[in-house]
Design a protein around this motif. Sequence first.
Motif, PDB file in Angstrom:
ATOM      1  N   GLY A   7      27.844 -10.997  31.034  1.00  0.00           N
ATOM      2  CA  GLY A   7      27.738  -9.673  31.642  1.00  0.00           C
ATOM      3  C   GLY A   7      26.350  -9.098  31.504  1.00  0.00           C
ATOM      4  O   GLY A   7      25.595  -9.444  30.589  1.00  0.00           O
ATOM      5  N   SER A  11      28.633  -5.905  28.872  1.00  0.00           N
ATOM      6  CA  SER A  11      28.434  -7.278  28.401  1.00  0.00           C
ATOM      7  C   SER A  11      29.217  -7.535  27.121  1.00  0.00           C
ATOM      8  O   SER A  11      29.488  -6.616  26.338  1.00  0.00           O
ATOM      9  CB  SER A  11      26.958  -7.544  28.168  1.00  0.00           C
ATOM     10  N   ASP A 349      31.460  -4.888  35.081  1.00  0.00           N
ATOM     11  CA  ASP A 349      30.005  -5.035  35.062  1.00  0.00           C
ATOM     12  C   ASP A 349      29.413  -4.600  36.401  1.00  0.00           C
ATOM     13  O   ASP A 349      28.429  -3.857  36.452  1.00  0.00           O
ATOM     14  CB  ASP A 349      29.665  -6.509  34.782  1.00  0.00           C
TER      15      ASP A 349
END
Lengths: 359, 359, 359, 359
Positions: A7, A11, A349
Amino acid sequence: MAGNRFGTLFSITTFGESHGAAIGVVIDGCPAGLQITSEEIQAELDRRKPGQSHITTQRKETDTVEILSGIFEGKTTAAPIALVIKNEDQRSKDYTHLKDTFRPSHADFTYAEKYGNRDYRGGGRSSARETAARVAAGAVAKKLLLHYGITIQGYVSSVYNIAVTKSYAELDLSKTENNIVRCPDEALAQQMIELIEAVRKAGDTVGGTVSCVIKNCKAGLGEPVFDKLHADLAKAMMSINATKGFEYGSGFEGVLLKGSAHNDAFEKQAEKIATKTNHSGGIQGGISNGMDIYFRVAFKPVATIMQQQESINTSGETIMLEGKGRHDPCVLPRAVPIVEAMAALVIADHLLRNKTAKL
Amino acid sequence: MAGNRFGTLFSITTFGESHGAAIGVVIDGCPAGLQITSEEIQAELDRRKPGQSHITTQRKETDTVEILSGIFEGKTTAAPIALVIKNEDQRSKDYTHLKDTFRPSHADFTYAEKYGNRDYRGGGRSSARETAARVAAGAVAKKLLLHYGITIQGYVSSVYNIAVTKSYAELDLSKTENNIVRCPDEALAQQMIELIEAVRKAGDTVGGTVSCVIKNCKAGLGEPVFDKLHADLAKAMMSINATKGFEYGSGFEGVLLKGSAHNDAFEKQAEKIATKTNHSGGIQGGISNGMDIYFRVAFKPVATIMQQQESINTSGETIMLEGKGRHDPCVLPRAVPIVEAMAALVIADHLLRNKTAKL
Amino acid sequence: MAGNRFGTLFSITTFGESHGAAIGVVIDGCPAGLQITSEEIQAELDRRKPGQSHITTQRKETDTVEILSGIFEGKTTAAPIALVIKNEDQRSKDYTHLKDTFRPSHADFTYAEKYGNRDYRGGGRSSARETAARVAAGAVAKKLLLHYGITIQGYVSSVYNIAVTKSYAELDLSKTENNIVRCPDEALAQQMIELIEAVRKAGDTVGGTVSCVIKNCKAGLGEPVFDKLHADLAKAMMSINATKGFEYGSGFEGVLLKGSAHNDAFEKQAEKIATKTNHSGGIQGGISNGMDIYFRVAFKPVATIMQQQESINTSGETIMLEGKGRHDPCVLPRAVPIVEAMAALVIADHLLRNKTAKL
Amino acid sequence: MAGNRFGTLFSITTFGESHGAAIGVVIDGCPAGLQITSEEIQAELDRRKPGQSHITTQRKETDTVEILSGIFEGKTTAAPIALVIKNEDQRSKDYTHLKDTFRPSHADFTYAEKYGNRDYRGGGRSSARETAARVAAGAVAKKLLLHYGITIQGYVSSVYNIAVTKSYAELDLSKTENNIVRCPDEALAQQMIELIEAVRKAGDTVGGTVSCVIKNCKAGLGEPVFDKLHADLAKAMMSINATKGFEYGSGFEGVLLKGSAHNDAFEKQAEKIATKTNHSGGIQGGISNGMDIYFRVAFKPVATIMQQQESINTSGETIMLEGKGRHDPCVLPRAVPIVEAMAALVIADHLLRNKTAKL
């Protein structure tokens, strides 16, 4: 080793080995203000955990999640969210005989070649146990998506040669969790279960496919050129243990349509622009167009079989390998929440990334 | 827009629109000391360029590459390598009628939704013309791989319903470039060409698949957990315009084998450890095992057809759209060097990443 | 929140709040085969831990590190190394009165503005307690550097107006740990200690500088253009709580030399090329040249003082704030291992990055 | 070589050597819809270009920028913006004598060690000519900041021992561009110019400092823990050629204040919360607090002097080196737009990053 992070803005970094002290994940980039409880995370873990039915591995793990950081008074603070799951039922002795052995179609040989020092207990870092950390993180991502009305639903669409032929739109996906194999077609589900039982008795294993649909994702998610939404979904899915293929929208079958039949005509609907068909799978030019996003993932048969196999040891000598340990005869039922989790991470994301697309 | 960068250590950033001044790429991370000439880069671009045969688009672009930096006295210096290709044959007027139109199954609508200010000339940034920059960068990556003995060979394995049924190992891949459709089976190649000609006459388009094999890649490339070698290959392929699916090794078909049949038994060969079969596609646990890496990519039929189609304009009104411009009736022949380039970029990146795996 | 990750190949992600369950770090990218024990990590943590002397905060934390993953049979496997330190002595009640208060020169106001949901207990994520995670990770990096013969030594070079005027080369740095303020000049150390004691009694605080030298770093580390070795060191140091300035080599003083005096002449020594002077601080063009790397970091006086201060609350009303809690009157002694840890992380990262510089 | 990329969301990749075909930059991540003209970019380049006055290098470069992509009908499309500046006045022959020579305090030796194949013409990639690409990109970033009302103003605050002692707030910064040395204090400016003229005549060089202030930056920019706003500013500044130190707010001098004097008391002003003093330099806990952000950067004297210097050649033999070529006796005047550009890039990046801080 690198590559334990996934990500860009939302992330995650996962850690832990199958038979180490614990596995876990650190989520960095979750916006502040999201309500999330450990129960919500646990619910997803329970869908993935071993021993949940007689057609999965009998390893006993409660997979209890502990939140170490990032949540304050029930809501995210934007600080990293660390989630840890202790390993409980490690029978590492089950693996002593594998110390010097390369199991066929496992990562034993490649890890040994690449790293030298290999944690051979239950596959170490290469074990699918790592995916529990993804599911935990995915639960947070799912909650974030829900804030935007987006839902993700996976299901088993085939086991070996028993395949759902209907499209997702013709199925009642709310029935997915009604059976232990997670197939919304109950007749087929029953056949799949019987097949898995028979295969287990024979000491063998089978693979299959998981299908997944993402609903209510608004237009605009995905970044050309390399981070196309479906490219990131493809990577996410292919990073799951045992996957062999990915397709979205019309997929490989789409090759058998001509352009005039494959094109999705636009039409103006009440509040939005829609397409009459959806061969595009909800993504055009790498960007979501507001229609359902759907895709399919192939999983190979589990490599650990309860049969004798010829293999070699670390000295290059031929040996006979006997299947031991507690393993799934078919990963598909437990793969469903993993596929959903990875999809949620990708969409979360891109939701964040999309916030900077224009002035 | 982000996502115009690909790769971790051997990384590229592409730029340019279909009808802008130029397209290009900056390669960052290529090691110093690699011999490379503009002719070597040009040779790859020539395989991708428009107008190379009567079954591709007739847009006239020489696609001449200019090296702006990073090469000194014939060798890389490790400084960024900037490669620029000027656009020459921009008939942007061909696109004026599309200014307010959303073409079906193109990126017009999604770009407009996401960015507002959309370069509508020939698809702007969403045009497959961007892939020329990838091919140029891929030529440098291929040269780096060659330094390590690694070769990459792609070919058209199906067009619409005409499919090569043999595996890559049964084909003479050296024949791939002998025909304009880039299929090593000459009889099938002829059928494919005739099909494409017929489809073009009908104002329609077809898709197909490209297969690709990577040879002499030593064991150890790929990074668990998320950056598995096949996960990065999947993303790379799915980032190419018009792709719909990716599979490697046994792929979706592998689902129809049981574990006992799917497992690749190890055997000690003269100098290395090999596997008797290769359902793993040269990758185990996300890491190359020294066997051939092979995969397959599905491309949808080209969205621009020379037929009338119903669509809508930016005001949401229904319009009739007529096909104009110069387009490929089938992208497959030109997709081969693109697939190879993206594969080369992935392998080059992992070659460098692998240098830090152990002390 | 993002930005909880540091490093490109040898990278760390830290997590945890001052008064949460635990703090910790995941190291991703450490090569396999490195011997490391929890004792070695603990030794570094002990240099940073609170309560180590009467001139530091009296918060009682053993800062005991637990290794959750990545080490197998005493050596790294290249899998992520997760290190967790439980918080033990959280007197969160000490902070209840700060719930609605913005302390001067703290991060209370900016976190509240940016995130809304703020963990006000002891500064939450903004607490310098987070640096324990860096020190733990730095211990692993230091061990890696030692494998290449590289050592890092920091020391307190000034507290308030008491400053070491000799260069690092004129000092016996092995004496640094002999006193609780970590200044190798023992006479000055005694003065610094007395100053800190006096300042503490007055309910006030002082800042100072830490100097640091890296020895035996071979030529070639650092990446032009943006990731120059000193640029990465600068970022690393300026990411430590309370830092206000960074300089390396001749630093700000170098401005007072002309080019003819500042240039470091090369000379051929027995085995290597060296420079006669070292105003460059061991780095030329962003790349190490094999000479000692040295730099200096400024730390402001601690913001929490034991005096009444005017401030405002979250409603914008003026309030009187009384200093409470257990705090350092001067962070310098405990800053030394943090500076060393961050330096070690930078050098370790560039050691790995440098492995791909040329063919 | 890597490290040619800067920024997370608003990111740039620069390329080009001093005496190659061109230098340039690709901006990835600029939002769509920003009005920008090549004239606006050129205006910034003109402030940095060589030959702009008699106290800079006499190399003749028009530094004309060409926009290759990313702008459509006067506005950004969010596609990558590629900007190219052709090199015109390359007298590469001036450098032939340096082919086998390591100039003192240049990057010749370290590049040779690290990369082997070194472009020795004018320093190749290590030349400060690269910073033109940053200034071009910075012009776009500045325009983006202006959209949010943020302005950035740098000025020369010292040359050698001639230093502005007033704070930025006591100066009329609008006078900065009134003289060729870019110092807003006109009396000091005149002294600086005379000093530089004298130093040039003596074949020597001098350094100095640039100060910079960022105004109207709202609270909330910056990401704890590692990507603190001042940490990213530090890295940005220290990545500029010839820099030796960075400090913000009270800086190194802040060490000489006790906490009770250094703390910035909050006060409620008409529309916002402000601080009575600003030792924090507009940043608390790594996040902007809405006050002016200010910092200072040290530049060493230029390494190329017009005097004989002892050095060594690539064979390790001692040689006498004579200064040749066209060089700046003092980089400070031309450094001002570079410092501003890098500051703009940092703030633009954090502006975008901040958009995802909370729900």
